[in-house]
Structure formats: C-alpha cells, structure tokens
Enzyme design. Sequence first.
Site, mmCIF file in Angstrom:
data_model
loop_
_atom_site.group_PDB
_atom_site.id
_atom_site.type_symbol
_atom_site.label_atom_id
_atom_site.label_comp_id
_atom_site.label_asym_id
_atom_site.label_seq_id
_atom_site.Cartn_x
_atom_site.Cartn_y
_atom_site.Cartn_z
ATOM 1 N N GLU A 281 -5.859 3.094 13.493
ATOM 2 C CA GLU A 281 -4.968 1.938 13.301
ATOM 3 C C GLU A 281 -3.946 2.152 12.180
ATOM 4 O OE1 GLU A 281 -6.765 -2.110 13.376
ATOM 5 O OE2 GLU A 281 -5.599 -2.412 11.553
ATOM 6 N N ARG B 278 -2.215 -5.023 18.480
ATOM 7 C CA ARG B 278 -1.943 -4.072 17.384
ATOM 8 C C ARG B 278 -0.712 -3.198 17.659
ATOM 9 N NH1 ARG B 278 -4.429 -7.190 16.250
ATOM 10 N NH2 ARG B 278 -6.466 -7.343 15.300
ATOM 11 N N SER C 41 -9.970 -2.039 9.322
ATOM 12 C CA SER C 41 -10.496 -1.369 10.514
ATOM 13 C C SER C 41 -9.742 -0.063 10.706
ATOM 14 C CB SER C 41 -10.298 -2.252 11.745
ATOM 15 O OG SER C 41 -11.049 -3.428 11.592
HETATM 16 C C1 LIG Z 1 -9.715 -4.988 3.712
HETATM 17 C C2 LIG Z 1 -8.681 -4.957 4.797
HETATM 18 C C3 LIG Z 1 -8.782 -5.844 5.858
HETATM 19 C C4 LIG Z 1 -7.809 -5.852 6.871
HETATM 20 N N1 LIG Z 1 -7.950 -6.716 7.909
HETATM 21 C C5 LIG Z 1 -7.040 -6.736 8.909
HETATM 22 C C6 LIG Z 1 -7.178 -7.641 10.011
HETATM 23 O O1 LIG Z 1 -8.103 -8.439 10.057
HETATM 24 N N2 LIG Z 1 -6.240 -7.595 10.996
HETATM 25 C C7 LIG Z 1 -5.185 -6.727 10.968
HETATM 26 O O2 LIG Z 1 -4.382 -6.738 11.909
HETATM 27 N N3 LIG Z 1 -5.022 -5.861 9.924
HETATM 28 C C8 LIG Z 1 -5.925 -5.850 8.910
HETATM 29 N N4 LIG Z 1 -5.779 -4.964 7.861
HETATM 30 C C9 LIG Z 1 -4.638 -4.025 7.844
HETATM 31 C C10 LIG Z 1 -3.441 -4.510 6.989
HETATM 32 O O3 LIG Z 1 -3.851 -5.392 5.995
HETATM 33 C C11 LIG Z 1 -2.345 -5.187 7.810
HETATM 34 O O4 LIG Z 1 -1.916 -4.330 8.837
HETATM 35 C C12 LIG Z 1 -1.126 -5.564 6.944
HETATM 36 O O5 LIG Z 1 -0.271 -6.393 7.680
HETATM 37 C C13 LIG Z 1 -0.342 -4.375 6.431
HETATM 38 O O6 LIG Z 1 0.678 -4.887 5.574
HETATM 39 P P1 LIG Z 1 1.170 -4.084 4.301
HETATM 40 O O7 LIG Z 1 2.214 -4.890 3.657
HETATM 41 O O8 LIG Z 1 0.013 -3.699 3.439
HETATM 42 O O9 LIG Z 1 1.792 -2.801 4.992
HETATM 43 P P2 LIG Z 1 1.735 -1.273 4.509
HETATM 44 O O10 LIG Z 1 0.320 -0.802 4.572
HETATM 45 O O11 LIG Z 1 2.454 -1.099 3.246
HETATM 46 O O12 LIG Z 1 2.571 -0.583 5.667
HETATM 47 C C14 LIG Z 1 2.055 -0.470 6.981
HETATM 48 C C15 LIG Z 1 3.171 0.016 7.903
HETATM 49 O O13 LIG Z 1 4.152 -0.997 7.997
HETATM 50 C C16 LIG Z 1 5.423 -0.502 7.560
HETATM 51 N N5 LIG Z 1 6.076 -1.582 6.827
HETATM 52 C C17 LIG Z 1 5.554 -2.330 5.812
HETATM 53 N N6 LIG Z 1 6.455 -3.238 5.391
HETATM 54 C C18 LIG Z 1 7.551 -3.066 6.157
HETATM 55 C C19 LIG Z 1 8.837 -3.694 6.209
HETATM 56 N N7 LIG Z 1 9.182 -4.679 5.375
HETATM 57 N N8 LIG Z 1 9.732 -3.250 7.126
HETATM 58 C C20 LIG Z 1 9.424 -2.243 7.990
HETATM 59 N N9 LIG Z 1 8.236 -1.605 7.974
HETATM 60 C C21 LIG Z 1 7.323 -2.014 7.077
HETATM 61 C C22 LIG Z 1 5.133 0.698 6.690
HETATM 62 O O14 LIG Z 1 6.206 1.612 6.695
HETATM 63 C C23 LIG Z 1 3.890 1.264 7.375
HETATM 64 O O15 LIG Z 1 4.275 2.037 8.486
HETATM 65 C C24 LIG Z 1 -6.727 -4.936 6.823
HETATM 66 C C25 LIG Z 1 -6.638 -4.047 5.731
HETATM 67 C C26 LIG Z 1 -7.600 -4.052 4.747
HETATM 68 C C27 LIG Z 1 -7.485 -3.094 3.594
#
Ligand SMILES: Cc1cc2nc3c(=O)[nH]c(=O)nc-3n(C[C@H](O)[C@H](O)[C@H](O)COP(=O)(O)OP(=O)(O)OC[C@H]3O[C@@H](n4cnc5c(N)ncnc54)[C@H](O)[C@@H]3O)c2cc1C
Length: 364
Positions: free
Chosen positions: A347, A168, A243
């Site tokens: 997280e 992570r 999580s």
């Molecule tokens: C129901 C649920 C289940 C999940 N299960 C998992 C799991 O099994 N494993 C896991 O690891 N995570 C899990 N997650 C967390 C999440 O889905 C992941 O971390 C996902 O990759 C976040 O991507 P996002 O595009 O939504 O990022 P965002 O939530 O929009 O952003 C997260 C961070 O990344 C940065 N960011 C986003 N895009 C960029 C970019 N293009 N360039 C630079 N920085 C950027 C943002 O500034 C922020 O700091 C889960 C979330 C939910 C709601």
Amino acid sequence: MTTLALVPNVALAPRTTLGVGGPAQFFAEVTTKAALLEALLLVKERELELTVLGGGSNVVVSDRGVPGLVLRVALAGLKFEPVADGFVEVTASAGENWDRFVAECVARGLAGVECLSGIPGDCGGTPIQNVGAYGQEVADSIVRVDTIDRHTGVSQTVDRETCDFRYRYSRFKAEWRDVRIVTAVTFKLRAGGAPSLRYGELTQRFGDRAPSLAETRAAVLELRRAKSMVLDADDENTRSAGSFFTNPIVSEAQAEEVEQRARARGLAAQLKMPRFPSSEGIKLAAGWLIENAGFAKGASFGRVGLSTRHALALVNRGGASALDVLNAALTIKRGVLEAFGVKLVPEPEWLGFGDDELAELRAR
Ligand SMILES: Cc1cc2nc3c(=O)[nH]c(=O)nc-3n(C[C@H](O)[C@H](O)[C@H](O)COP(=O)(O)OP(=O)(O)OC[C@H]3O[C@@H](n4cnc5c(N)ncnc54)[C@H](O)[C@@H]3O)c2cc1C
C-alpha cells in the site's frame, strides 16, 4: 527573484511514521501557494526531481535517500460553507492535519468523515489512495480537489468523478502521479447527519442504539488503538506505515481457489475465510492471508516485525533500514503466494527506489 531556501541533506526518516531511509538531497516546506510556485520554478531552473511529502504516514524512503527536492506541502486553512439541503462544504488546505480536521467536523455536527478518525497524515494525502476505514472512504464525501500542475504551475480543480476513486486508488496514483500537487480538498458533509455505521465491529458495539457522531468517533479511535492503528509514542507497534498490503480483489473463481487452498491447509474447517463482495470483485482480507500463510502477529524479520496487534502492519522495531522493510515485505509476499496463490501488493509509496528494486514486490 527567489527567496525560498532549499536545505541540502535533510534526514527524512524522522519525517515519516515508519522511520527508515536516507536524506532528501534538498528539502523545503511551503506554507503559501506563492512559495509552492517558487519551489516549482526552482525545480525547473535547476533541473531537479521533485517529490511531494505530506505527513509521511504512507511512505517508505530508500536507504539512499531521495534525489532532488522533497517538498513538504504545508498549506493551512479550513473553510466551512453551508450549501443547499442541509449540507456544508468544507475545504481543507493540503497541509491541515487529517485527524484534527475530522475532530473539528465532528465537533460541528458534520457527518461524513467520522469513521476516518485517527488516520495519520495530512488532508492533502487523503485523495491519493482514497483513504478509507470502518466502512467509509474519502471518495464518499469529496466533491472536488484543487491541484497545481507541477510542470506548468497552472491551478486546476478536479471533481470527484474525474479522480476515478476506487479501493485505495485514484488517478493521483496513476497518470497524475508526477503531475498534480494537491493544494486543497473539498468535502460535502451533512449538518446534523447521522454517523455512518456500516462496519460490523462498529454496529455490534452500539446494538440498536443510534450513537452520536462524537460517540462514533470515540468508538473508532478505541478500536484503532486496540490494533495500534493510531500514532502513540508509547505503543511498541507505532513505527509503521499502517496497513502494509492492500486487500486483494479477486474474481469469484479465484476466491474459490483460495478457499480450496485454505481447506487443503486444514484452515477453513476451523476458521471461515473472510470474503467481501465489492463493486470491483471479491475482496479478501490480506491480514487473514498473511496470518494463515504462517506469519503470526509479532513475527520477526530481524529489525522489522509484524505488529503484535495487527498482522497487516510492518513495524520498525528500532534501527531498521528500508532494505529490511523491503526484504520482510518480499518474504511475506512470497509466503502468501505459495500458500494461497495470491499476490499481495504493498500500500505505501516507495520514495527514492528504482523500479527494478520493486518489480517483484509490485507484481500483480
Ligand atoms: C498508524 C497508521 C494507520 C493508518 N491507517 C490508515 C487507514 O485506516 N486507512 C488508510 O487509507 N490509510 C491509513 N494509513 C496510511 C496513511 O495514513 C494515509 O494514506 C494518509 O492519507 C497519507 O497521508 P500523508 O499526508 O501522510 O501522505 P504521505 O505519506 O506524506 O504521502 C503519501 C503519498 O501521497 C503523496 N502526497 C502527499 N501529499 C500530497 C499532495 N499534497 N499532493 C500530491 N501528492 C501528495 C506523496 O507524494 C506520496 O506519494 C495509516 C498509516 C499509519 C501510519
């Protein structure tokens, strides 16, 4: 001449899976690199803060909102390129939906991301915390990440080693946090490869049988659904950030101490404490610690609750504020610290919060 519109006062809660928090001072969505560069210029000209938003599935937005520009990086496109030895390099633009990408790879018989099915968010968000689940993480298959420096606008491709992926964690969460914007991620996947079956719940399901990639994806989706870990508007636990705490990684001696505390609480006799050796130390299960510190699944903290199916997810039960989420997280952190001497670390990323507001929650 600039053509990109910065829209003032845009609500962010509906753009996140947790659904809390105030507006962006300005918001823009870019679908091309040229527009992204234009946004960076505007930010410089107007001396605005810049926050990048992907799918909003791993963020908590402050009730005050987020100052400056919140930029949604919605670059689209997938490129499949066969390389040597039966591998295919797949380049996903940052704004591509992650689970659609996984589905497409599985449909093409490309192995390497099948266990990461059902995770919300965009492809560009996956390297940030080295997304992982069910025995697989993106660091296993990422070969390089295309980035743009938000201050200079210079493009740079970084290889997997430079990203320093760990559990992570990557450099995007450290010194690259306010510097690099991910524009595309390239994965090296094995054509016709076998699925990765490393996780107990998955291997048990198939026994001696070797499942296909599609069967593995279906099994992962089913397991995740049973824990409310896929987005589903009909699921009462759906409004979460997944999580909420990472699994703590501790030394052997610390793990022993936690186990002793569990024994003293009369827990270990009934229930073995999960501990998993990893290259970084002993990984403890945050969900186990939370439940056994006295916070049952479904526990309520006002408008925020623990998921009824997963002790590690904090759920917005309706009308919750970011402060409600912060207070619930602090209550859990304090409870686990008191019971087991372990400091849980959240997280998700916290947008628009001051360091002082998060000091206790982030303390390791
Ligand atoms: C129901 C649920 C289940 C999940 N299960 C998992 C799991 O099994 N494993 C896991 O690891 N995570 C899990 N997650 C967390 C999440 O889905 C992941 O971390 C996902 O990759 C976040 O991507 P996002 O595009 O939504 O990022 P965002 O939530 O929009 O952003 C997260 C961070 O990344 C940065 N960011 C986003 N895009 C960029 C970019 N293009 N360039 C630079 N920085 C950027 C943002 O500034 C922020 O700091 C889960 C979330 C939910 C709601």
